[in-house]
Design an enzyme around this catalytic site. Structure first.
Site, PDB file in Angstrom:
ATOM      1  N   HIS A 127       0.877  -1.186   0.000  1.00  0.00           N
ATOM      2  CA  HIS A 127       0.000   0.000   0.000  1.00  0.00           C
ATOM      3  C   HIS A 127       0.907   1.227   0.000  1.00  0.00           C
ATOM      4  CE1 HIS A 127      -2.294  -2.994   2.418  1.00  0.00           C
ATOM      5  NE2 HIS A 127      -3.389  -2.437   1.948  1.00  0.00           N
ATOM      6  N   ASP A 172       2.440   2.035   3.359  1.00  0.00           N
ATOM      7  CA  ASP A 172       3.412   1.090   3.937  1.00  0.00           C
ATOM      8  C   ASP A 172       4.833   1.533   3.640  1.00  0.00           C
ATOM      9  OD1 ASP A 172       1.145  -0.493   4.283  1.00  0.00           O
ATOM     10  OD2 ASP A 172       1.523  -1.631   2.447  1.00  0.00           O
ATOM     11  N   GLU A 195      -8.805 -13.700  -1.160  1.00  0.00           N
ATOM     12  CA  GLU A 195      -8.050 -13.964   0.073  1.00  0.00           C
ATOM     13  C   GLU A 195      -8.729 -15.085   0.848  1.00  0.00           C
ATOM     14  OE1 GLU A 195      -6.451 -10.633   2.133  1.00  0.00           O
ATOM     15  OE2 GLU A 195      -6.747 -11.559   4.094  1.00  0.00           O
ATOM     16  N   ASP A 222     -10.493 -11.485  10.930  1.00  0.00           N
ATOM     17  CA  ASP A 222      -9.469 -11.718   9.926  1.00  0.00           C
ATOM     18  C   ASP A 222      -8.124 -11.885  10.638  1.00  0.00           C
ATOM     19  OD1 ASP A 222      -8.635 -11.865   7.331  1.00  0.00           O
ATOM     20  OD2 ASP A 222      -8.600  -9.707   6.973  1.00  0.00           O
TER      21      ASP A 222
HETATM   22  C1  XUL Z   1      -7.422  -6.487   4.460  1.00  0.00           C
HETATM   23  C2  XUL Z   1      -6.627  -6.911   3.302  1.00  0.00           C
HETATM   24  C3  XUL Z   1      -5.792  -5.865   2.657  1.00  0.00           C
HETATM   25  C4  XUL Z   1      -5.768  -5.944   1.175  1.00  0.00           C
HETATM   26  C5  XUL Z   1      -5.079  -4.787   0.511  1.00  0.00           C
HETATM   27  O1  XUL Z   1      -8.142  -7.500   5.067  1.00  0.00           O
HETATM   28  O2  XUL Z   1      -6.635  -8.061   2.926  1.00  0.00           O
HETATM   29  O3  XUL Z   1      -4.512  -5.959   3.171  1.00  0.00           O
HETATM   30  O4  XUL Z   1      -5.151  -7.117   0.735  1.00  0.00           O
HETATM   31  O5  XUL Z   1      -5.578  -3.572   0.885  1.00  0.00           O
HETATM   32 CO    CO Z   2      -5.669  -9.051   1.379  1.00  0.00          CO
END
Ligand code: XUL
Ligand code: CO
Length: 441
Positions: A100, A103, A267, A306
């Site tokens: 990001h 970061d 994810e 998460d």
């Molecule tokens: C948040 C997440 C983020 C994205 C990118 O849960 O997965 O890190 O991957 O913004």
């Molecule tokens: Co992510």
């Protein structure tokens, strides 16, 4: 300064090795189904969890021992972090990283200053990428951390914030172009809502679509050809996130004429938060031709949030790599470790242990999944189950050569006999393959 150069580059030593800093399954150049493992897996390190985050949680202070962040401040820390990052990437032998904007460089007092800070680090990245051959899998703009995004970014109730978000993505696309990024990701951290009592959902969704269209237009304008990706997540931080799962993101993309320009970044922990398995999300995307990339991690089935753990579950990784193989790979996407070491694994060496086991888990999964495909284990089971569509009325159905009159005529005289799905037998076979055995057939 040297952060990881005292560790030799991680090598493949095979299953008998007791060395925690060696791969047991990941042998980058070894060919699986005609391609080197490294090309099927396309591993990437997530800058935020691995280099930036400090281990603080809602209940406690930082725990991480990160010399590159602790010995410096501001831009000096950002530069030290970049140096540590490339040492780590090279030690692991990963071909990619991801970040990001926030970061990599501290935010300035205004966007102009923030962009200047970003430029300085991007120049360092460019040199490091050139000398190491490491590529950028994707970058993204963090539009959820700063208080200005409290009401969202591209779905904010405040038009000034919407404009600010656009400016951040504009910069992100310029950076993506500059560094030859393979993809650009949108995860809408605050693109959702808490209560309908104060929310204009229709406007927010239309605005989000306008935002994506403008991003596409700008990418075209500057000649950025990377793949655009949406990363769904059902909740956290918002109660309702608009991109809940692959299916809801796909519906949104289709409604707003965006489906040809976006794929999905899936994810594992987001899939399970949505009440799906990881493989369900991968499969749903694959059969709709929108499987773009993967954030490789795992959740904890006992916790409803998460947890972003490093993936160690071979069962999950096998079924995931089964989808990736069926997809013909993930390129230009890859497997990005959106995963963090636990708060108690605070030493820098834990970052190596964590990535080694994560890479090995997916490499192991790749090997097992390819054996399943070679032996046509699941393919035969599925084929047998749907046999009724290969002739007679079934073939007429799939060829669109029937109607309710003909189907009724068939049903009125039919003697229906179902066959077992043999689910337990198949789970047994899967276990046998995971543990190195061959087909039962
Ligand atoms: C948040 C997440 C983020 C994205 C990118 O849960 O997965 O890190 O991957 O913004
Ligand atoms: Co992510």
């Amino acid at each position: 300064m040297s952060y990881f150069t005292n560790v030799n580059p991680i090598q493949y030593e095979g299953i008998e090795s007791n060395n925690p800093l060696a791969f047991k399954f990941y042998n980058p150049e070894e060919k699986i189904a005609g391609k080197p493992m490294k090309e099927w897996l396309r591993f990437s390190v997530a800058y935020w969890h691995t280099l930036t985050m400090d281990g603080s949680d809602p209940f406690g202070n930082p725990t991480m021992n990160r010399p590159w962040n602790e010995q410096y401040t501001g831009m000096d820390a950002a530069k030290a972090r970049a140096e540590a990052g490339f040492e780590l990437f090279e030690t692991l032998g990963v071909p990619f990283f991801a970040f990001h904007d926030v970061d990599i460089a501290p935010e300035g007092s205004h966007l102009r200053e923030t962009n200047k800070n970003i430029d300085e680090i991007v120049a360092i990245f460019r040199e490091q990428m050139k000398s190491s051959g490491i590529g950028l899998l994707w970058n993204t703009a963090n539009m959820f951390g700063h208080p200005r995004f409290m009401h969202g970014a591209a779905t904010s109730s405040n038009a000034d914030v919407y404009a600010y978000a656009a400016a951040k993505v504009k910069k992100g696309l310029e950076v993506a172009k500059e560094l030859g990024s393979k993809n650009y990701v949108f995860w809408g951290g605050r693109e959702g809502y808490e209560t309908l009592l104060n929310t204009d959902m229709a406007l927010e969704l239309d605005n989000l679509a306008r935002f994506y269209h403008m991003a596409l237009d700008y990418a075209k304008e500057i000649g950025f050809e990377g793949q655009f990706l949406i990363e769904p997540k059902p909740k956290e931080p918002m109660k309702h996130q608009y991109d809940y799962d692959v299916a809801s993101a796909y519906a949104f993309l289709q409604k707003y004429d965006l489906a040809d320009h976006f794929k999905i970044n899936i994810e594992a922990n987001h899939a399970t938060l949505a009440g799906h398995t990881f493989e369900h999300e991968l499969h749903y995307a694959r059969v709709n031709h929108i499987l773009g990339s993967v954030d490789a991690n795992q959740g904890d089935m006992l916790l409803g949030w998460d947890t972003d753990e490093f993936p160690t579950d071979i069962y999950m990784a096998t079924l995931a790599m089964y989808e990736v193989l069926q997809n013909g790979g993930l390129a230009p996407g890859g497997l990005n470790f959106d995963a963090k070491v636990r708060r108690t694994s605070f030493e820098p060496i834990d970052l190596l242990y964590a990535h080694v086991v994560g890479m090995d888990t997916f490499a192991h999964g790749l090997r097992v999944a390819q054996q399943l495909i070679d032996d046509r284990v699941l393919e035969s089971a599925v084929k047998e189950r749907y046999h009724s569509y290969t002739g007679g009325i079934g073939l007429d159905i799939v060829n669109g050569k029937t109607d309710f009159h003909k189907l009724e005529a068939h049903a009125l005289d039919a003697n229906i006999i179902n066959k077992s799905g043999h689910q337990e037998r198949l789970r047994g076979v899967l276990n046998q393959y995971i543990h190195g055995g061959k087909s039962l057939r």
